[in-house]
Design an enzyme around this catalytic site. Structure first.
Site, short mmCIF file in Angstrom:
data_model
loop_
_atom_site.label_atom_id
_atom_site.label_comp_id
_atom_site.label_asym_id
_atom_site.label_seq_id
_atom_site.Cartn_x
_atom_site.Cartn_y
_atom_site.Cartn_z
CG ASP A 1 41.17 38.61 39.32
OD1 ASP A 1 39.97 38.85 39.45
OD2 ASP A 1 41.77 37.73 39.95
CG ASP B 1 45.00 37.26 34.15
OD1 ASP B 1 45.26 36.56 35.14
OD2 ASP B 1 44.65 38.44 34.23
#
Length: 220
Positions: free
Chosen positions: A14, A12
Site C-alpha cells: 500500500d 511494500d
C-alpha cells in the site's frame, strides 16, 4: 550509488506499489466516526499505514476501548472494501516489475495487509505468481520489526545485505534497518519526505520513474 548489487527487491504494497493510501485513510477515519470516537486527522491516519491493523487502530484512535475493537475492525473492512476493487497500481509499476524480473531480480512483498487481503489484492491486480514470496502482518511480527524481511531472506537462502527494501513509510525503512538491509524510500505514498529522511535510505525518490532509474543499476 552503492557499490554492491542486490539480488532481491522487496516491496511494500500500500502506497508503494498500489495507490491505496486515500482509501485506507478514509476507512480509518470513517470507522472512528461510525463508533462515535475521535476522528484522527488525515495525517494521523496516514502515519499508521504499514503497521499491523490492530496496532494501527490503537495508534490512530488511542481512546478506543478493548470491547470496541471488533466493531471497529468490522467497520474498517466495510469502508475499505467499498473502494478495494477500484484500486490500481501506480502508473509505471507493472512495467517496472517486468523490467526488474527481466534483469534477473528476485521480487517479494512485505506488507501490513492481512494474508486474506493480500491474496485478494494479488488476484485483483493479476499479479498472483509475480512475486517469489510474500509476508503479511498477521503471519508474524508486523513492521517495523525485522521479522518479515528476515523470514523472506531465510526462505530464499539470502543474506539481508543482498535484499533491498522499497517502501513509503518509516515503518518500512525501520524494518530494513533492523534487518540489516538497505532501503529506498518513495514519497508518493503515506509518509511525507520530512518523515522518511529520519530513517537511513540509499535514495528518497518522488516517482515510479525515478525509482526505476535508481533500481535498475543495482540489480545483479
Amino acid at each position: 550509488m552503492p557499490s554492491r548489487r542486490y539480488r532481491l527487491v522487496v516491496f511494500d504494497w500500500d502506497g508503494t506499489l498500489v495507490d491505496s493510501t486515500a482509501a485506507i485513510v478514509h476507512a480509518i477515519r470513517a470507522s472512528a466516526a461510525d463508533l462515535g470516537l475521535p476522528v484522527p486527522s488525515r495525517e494521523q491516519a496516514s502515519h499508521v499505514i504499514g503497521l499491523g491493523l490492530l496496532d494501527a487502530i490503537h495508534r490512530a484512535v488511542p481512546s478506543i476501548a478493548r470491547e470496541q475493537m471488533p466493531l471497529y475492525v468490522q467497520r474498517y473492512r466495510y469502508h475499505y472494501l467499498k473502494e478495494d476493487a477500484a484500486l490500481e497500481a501506480f502508473q509505471g509499476v507493472p512495467a517496472l516489475l517486468d523490467e526488474l524480473a527481466g534483469a534477473g531480480a528476485w521480487l517479494a512483498v512485505a506488507t501490513g495487509k492481512s494474508r486474506a487481503g493480500l491474496n485478494r489484492a494479488l488476484d485483483q491486480m493479476g499479479w498472483t505468481g509475480r512475486f517469489l514470496t510474500t509476508r503479511c502482518a498477521d503471519e508474524g511480527i508486523p513492521k517495523p520489526d525485522p521479522w518479515m524481511l528476515r523470514d523472506i531472506c531465510e526462505e530464499l537462502g539470502l543474506e539481508a545485505a543482498e535484499a533491498l527494501m522499497i517502501g513509503d513509510t518509516t515503518h518500512d525503512l525501520g524494518m530494513a534497518r533492523a534487518a540489516g538491509s538497505d532501503a529506498v524510500a518513495v514519497t508518493y505514498g503515506a509518509h511525507p519526505r520530512e518523515e522518511l529522511v529520519r530513517e537511513p535510505a540509499l535514495a528518497v525518490v518522488d516517482s515510479v520513474a525515478e525509482l526505476r532509474d535508481v533500481l535498475l543499476g543495482w540489480i545483479r
